[in-house]
Design an enzyme around this catalytic site. Structure first.
Site, PDB file in Angstrom:
ATOM      1  N   ASP A  58       0.855  -1.194   0.000  1.00  0.00           N
ATOM      2  CA  ASP A  58       0.000   0.000   0.000  1.00  0.00           C
ATOM      3  C   ASP A  58       0.885   1.236   0.000  1.00  0.00           C
ATOM      4  O   ASP A  58       0.819   2.077   0.897  1.00  0.00           O
ATOM      5  CB  ASP A  58      -0.898  -0.059   1.253  1.00  0.00           C
ATOM      6  CG  ASP A  58      -1.959   1.043   1.253  1.00  0.00           C
ATOM      7  OD1 ASP A  58      -2.171   1.663   0.194  1.00  0.00           O
ATOM      8  OD2 ASP A  58      -2.565   1.258   2.316  1.00  0.00           O
TER       9      ASP A  58
HETATM   10  C1  SPV Z   1      -7.351   1.843   3.277  1.00  0.00           C
HETATM   11  O1  SPV Z   1      -8.262   1.046   3.497  1.00  0.00           O
HETATM   12  O2  SPV Z   1      -6.591   1.734   2.324  1.00  0.00           O
HETATM   13  C2  SPV Z   1      -7.165   2.963   4.159  1.00  0.00           C
HETATM   14  C3  SPV Z   1      -7.543   2.850   5.535  1.00  0.00           C
HETATM   15  O3  SPV Z   1      -6.613   3.936   3.729  1.00  0.00           O
HETATM   16  S1  SPV Z   1      -6.148   2.366   6.384  1.00  0.00           S
HETATM   17  O4  SPV Z   1      -5.675   1.133   5.863  1.00  0.00           O
HETATM   18  O5  SPV Z   1      -6.591   2.281   7.747  1.00  0.00           O
HETATM   19  O6  SPV Z   1      -5.153   3.411   6.243  1.00  0.00           O
HETATM   20 MG    MG Z   2      -5.594   3.693   2.059  1.00  0.00          MG
END
Ligand code: SPV
Ligand code: MG
Length: 543
Positions: A58
């Site tokens: 991510d």
């Molecule tokens: C996501 O779901 O990608 C988010 C929320 O941004 S978190 O993972 O809590 O950052």
């Molecule tokens: Mg996110």
């Protein structure tokens, strides 16, 4: 909610609803559909799960166009409004405004951007070390995004990462104020604490100035009523579908690796039919009915293969002629392949001599137990009486005649109730002195015959040469509407003792005598009747 209402309008309604509303995470088309079926009114397309389903981190490792591509599948798979987790906006103000345009084009209702820098890092990975964007610069992303939207209801949510990065309530509120002034439609206040302390404090101070969204992943044990009473607009369940799938897939994979049999998992996984349902397969079936030209998939073939073929001597000692091999395959397999290639798959083979030796897969069988004392007509009667009748056209052929597929196409073309294919090169058979079904037609073969409709007058092995126009190779097509008439005639003919021994040629002549018109299509060659050992050798060359 009217289904025709734009998704952006429906999202805005959720955002402004006096109730606490919920978005569920989806990361591809099928998860989006599952969320919709469960009753959710909107979806969160989260960066964490979208990147995870691609197998990357991510951290903007998936490009924004790759994210967009998946969003399009999600939007196609559901009617729900989607809030895209747009990370930091994939760059500066310029990237945000292009993103907004593209989202609108693909039917995505809203986007959320967070006040960090590209490339982003997930909030739960070393949040305290994460650098926040300058407020002014982030406001330029908000303003550019809002200026870019063409649909008034498209929403731009701004996510405040002040708590994540270790700043306090004051910084969070300062940012909320600036983002609100820049045109943000709502604030997502994020926190990595196990308690809702930070988000509740923020909400208390922020009040109703704009809707507030939360992602309670870390403070999951908080009763939902706490969020309701605090007046949050939307709670986002941001990653639960993917997390539910992970242990299910891990267990299934481990079991299969260990047990090496599907029985170990079959009862615990979704049936394939459930995949089809979620894909909307039934809609496609209905559409095919509406749009595709109708193919007579219900057509059926009766292959008459009861005789031994004594002239083949030893070759048929342990099998009937239809199972004699030509190029490593029984004649019957060549015959079935030709019909299959023409799109006909319902084949009923009438067996007689050594029926157990006729056992190719994928075919249906009917048995003529009296094959030794009966003729082709009785075998046809057995085939007609077999279970597995279809409502389409009926085709008949012999189990010892191999042929090129185009003969089936010729047979299939006319709209007439009865059609046969006739070889105009009949003298070849005469010269070889073999028995054959000779025919007399309304006129002989000529180039003009291609433009004319030719009809059968008589079919008879003993036809005088002077009357002969060709040889019938046993191919008959009966249109569905005429099949009951054929059945009736076969029943009448076989009721007489002579009828049980009759050849098919006699049935054709009887049909004509009964007033039926049998269309004749002339052809030359491209078929082989296997009657002798020499024919078997020839068949090898032919096949
Ligand atoms: C996501 O779901 O990608 C988010 C929320 O941004 S978190 O993972 O809590 O950052
Ligand atoms: Mg996110």
């Amino acid at each position: 909610m009217p289904a025709t209402e734009r998704r952006s309008t429906r999202f805005r309604r959720l955002l402004q609803s006096p109730e606490l509303e919920f978005l569920l995470e989806a990361h591809n088309g099928i998860s989006a559909r599952i969320a919709e079926e469960a009753g959710f009114k909107g979806l969160w397309a989260g960066g964490l799960c979208l990147s995870a389903q691609y197998g990357v981190r991510d951290s903007n490792e998936a490009s924004w166009t790759q994210v967009l591509e998946m969003l399009e599948f999600m939007a196609d798979a559901t009617t729900l409004p989607i809030l895209l987790d747009g990370d930091t906006g994939y760059g500066n103000f310029n990237n945000v405004r292009r993103l907004v345009r593209k989202l609108e084009e693909r039917g995505v209702a809203a986007v959320c951007i967070e006040d960090k820098l590209y490339p982003k890092t997930n909030s739960f990975i070393g949040g305290e070390r994460q650098q926040l964007a300058e407020i002014d610069e982030f406001c330029s992303r908000i303003r550019a995004g809002k200026d870019a939207q063409r649909d008034d209801d498209f929403c731009l949510i701004t996510r405040i990462e002040a708590f994540i990065a270790g700043w306090g309530l004051g910084e969070a509120l300062r940012r909320a104020e600036a983002y609100h002034a820049a045109g943000s439609d709502g604030i997502l206040i994020h926190s990595a604490l196990a308690s809702p302390r930070e988000v509740l404090a923020f909400k208390r101070e922020w009040g109703e100035r704009s809707p507030v969204l939360i992602v309670p992943t870390k403070y999951y044990s908080t009763p939902t009523d706490v969020f309701r009473e605090a007046g949050f607009a939307i709670a986002i369940w941001a990653n639960q579908l993917l997390r539910a799938a992970i242990p299910a897939m891990q267990q299934c994979a481990a079991t299969l690796a260990r047990e090496q049999t599907l029985v170990a998992v079959e009862d615990r996984i979704a049936p394939v039919a459930e995949i089809f349902r979620l894909q909307g397969a039934s809609e496609l079936e209905a559409a095919e009915e509406r749009y595709l030209p109708r193919r007579d998939r219900d057509d059926r073939v009766i292959v008459l293969a009861a005789s031994r073929g004594s002239a083949l001597g030893e070759l048929t000692a342990d099998r009937p002629k239809t199972m004699v091999e030509v190029r490593g395959q029984p004649l019957l397999a060549h015959i079935a392949s030709a019909w299959n290639a023409a799109g006909l798959k319902h084949l009923t083979v009438v067996r007689g001599y050594l029926p157990a030796a006729v056992d190719l897969p994928g075919l249906r069988y009917a048995d003529n137990a009296d094959y030794a004392d009966t003729g082709e007509l009785w075998s046809l009667a057995c085939g007609l009486a077999a279970p597995g009748q279809t409502s389409g056209d009926l085709y008949v052929c012999y189990g010892d005649v191999i042929f090129r597929r185009h003969l089936i196409d010729l047979l299939s073309e006319p709209a007439d109730d009865f059609t046969i294919v006739v070889d105009a090169d009949w003298r070849e058979s005469v010269n070889r002195g073999r028995a054959a079904d000779y025919v007399r037609c309304s006129e002989g073969h000529s180039r003009q015959a291609y433009y004319r409709e030719i009809w059968l007058e008589r079919c008879d092995a003993g036809l005088p040469e002077a009357e002969c126009h060709g040889e019938w190779m046993g191919f008959l097509r009966v249109r569905a509407a005429a099949v009951p008439r054929l059945r009736a005639l076969v029943t009448t003919l076989t009721a007489a003792p002579a009828g049980r021994r009759a050849a098919l040629s006699e049935m054709l002549t009887a049909l004509v005598a009964a007033g039926e018109k049998i269309r004749v299509i002339y052809t030359t060659g491209h078929w082989l009747d296997v009657d002798s050992v020499a024919d078997v050798l020839n068949a090898g060359r032919f096949a």
